[in-house]
Design an enzyme around this catalytic site. Structure first.
Site, mmCIF file in Angstrom:
data_model
loop_
_atom_site.group_PDB
_atom_site.id
_atom_site.type_symbol
_atom_site.label_atom_id
_atom_site.label_comp_id
_atom_site.label_asym_id
_atom_site.label_seq_id
_atom_site.Cartn_x
_atom_site.Cartn_y
_atom_site.Cartn_z
ATOM 1 N N HIS A 37 0.838 -1.207 0.000
ATOM 2 C CA HIS A 37 0.000 0.000 0.000
ATOM 3 C C HIS A 37 0.873 1.258 0.000
ATOM 4 O O HIS A 37 0.641 2.196 -0.778
ATOM 5 C CB HIS A 37 -0.901 -0.035 1.233
ATOM 6 C CG HIS A 37 -1.750 1.192 1.407
ATOM 7 N ND1 HIS A 37 -3.057 1.260 0.998
ATOM 8 C CD2 HIS A 37 -1.470 2.407 1.965
ATOM 9 C CE1 HIS A 37 -3.551 2.451 1.282
ATOM 10 N NE2 HIS A 37 -2.605 3.164 1.877
ATOM 11 N N GLU A 38 1.891 1.272 0.852
ATOM 12 C CA GLU A 38 2.770 2.439 0.925
ATOM 13 C C GLU A 38 3.648 2.552 -0.318
ATOM 14 O O GLU A 38 3.919 3.654 -0.797
ATOM 15 C CB GLU A 38 3.631 2.378 2.192
ATOM 16 C CG GLU A 38 2.843 2.399 3.485
ATOM 17 C CD GLU A 38 1.871 3.578 3.571
ATOM 18 O OE1 GLU A 38 2.189 4.653 3.021
ATOM 19 O OE2 GLU A 38 0.798 3.411 4.171
#
Length: 255
Positions: A112-113
């Protein structure tokens, strides 16, 4: 020329210089400032082998450079990424998110990051944080100028001129304060939510485990408050979950 116009001419060069300096500093050094505010410390492969290995494998699969990994010493669960480009990016994890999530869940959060970095969201949010902070800074400058201008003007102009100049800066200060504390956070919030959904979709494609990411986000939402970020509300939109919970401005709108 009346006092208000004269003060506007006097202040404008300083205002323009402040804008330029603020933008350049935010773009070049904003990530370092955010890491400092969050008390994040860089970790090595030996210190966090699993997180490092998961990140490295995801980067290889996406053809991305390996970002730095930093940890905030907090038992809550949260994460965010900073950096103006993939070459200068950093992923920040709390101690709790490393220790409490399952391996596939942690992989989902890291993906996600990385998606934020890949989609240039980190640069966008860096500028958004600077954007919000700048208006609150301007409000403080205007209130200070209103006070100092009134005091200085009393010895050179009539009382009515002094009051007029102070009123101009006071009105500007109120405008910037309202914009910085109410309007700008709403703009930033809408922007961050849109980018979060895109990062979720990108992470699911990276890992092929969308349910693992969903499970991780569910756990994070139950314990996302990072105490050190209480004093830095402008950073909340960068995190995978709101670190202020319902205590921040418009916290009830964050999902």
């Amino acid at each position: 020329m009346d006092l208000a116009n004269q003060m506007a001419l006097d202040v404008f060069p300083w205002f323009a210089a402040a804008v330029i300096i603020w933008i350049l500093a935010s773009y070049l050094y904003g990530d370092r400032m955010l890491l400092y505010f969050s008390a994040a410390t860089e970790v090595t492969r030996d210190e966090e082998p699993e997180a490092y290995r998961l990140t490295e494998n995801l980067c290889i699969s996406q053809g991305m450079p390996m970002p730095r990994l930093c940890v905030i010493n907090d038992r809550s669960l949260n994460a965010f990424a900073v950096g103006r480009d993939p070459q200068t990016s950093t992923i920040v994890l709390t101690r709790g998110i490393i220790d409490k999530l399952e391996r596939v869940e942690l992989e989902g959060v890291l993906a996600h990051e990385l998606a934020h970095i890949q989609n240039s969201d980190t640069r966008l949010m860096l500028l958004a944080v600077a954007y919000v902070s700048f208006f609150t800074f301007l409000s403080e400058v205007c209130f200070y100028s209103a006070l100092s201008s009134a005091k200085r003007a009393q010895s050179r102009y009539s009382m009515s001129s002094a009051v007029g100049g102070a009123v101009v800066f006071t009105v500007l200060g109120v405008f910037f304060a309202v914009y910085g504390f109410l309007v700008a956070p709403l703009v930033r919030l809408a922007l961050s939510r849109t980018r979060e959904y895109l990062a979720d979709a990108s992470a699911a494609l990276m890992t092929r485990h969308p349910l693992a990411l969903a499970s991780a986000l569910q756990k994070i939402s139950k314990d996302s408050r990072v105490e050190i970020l209480d004093a830095h509300a402008s950073m909340s939109s960068m995190c995978v979950a709101d670190p202020l919970g319902s205590t921040g401005v418009f916290g009830f709108l964050r999902g």
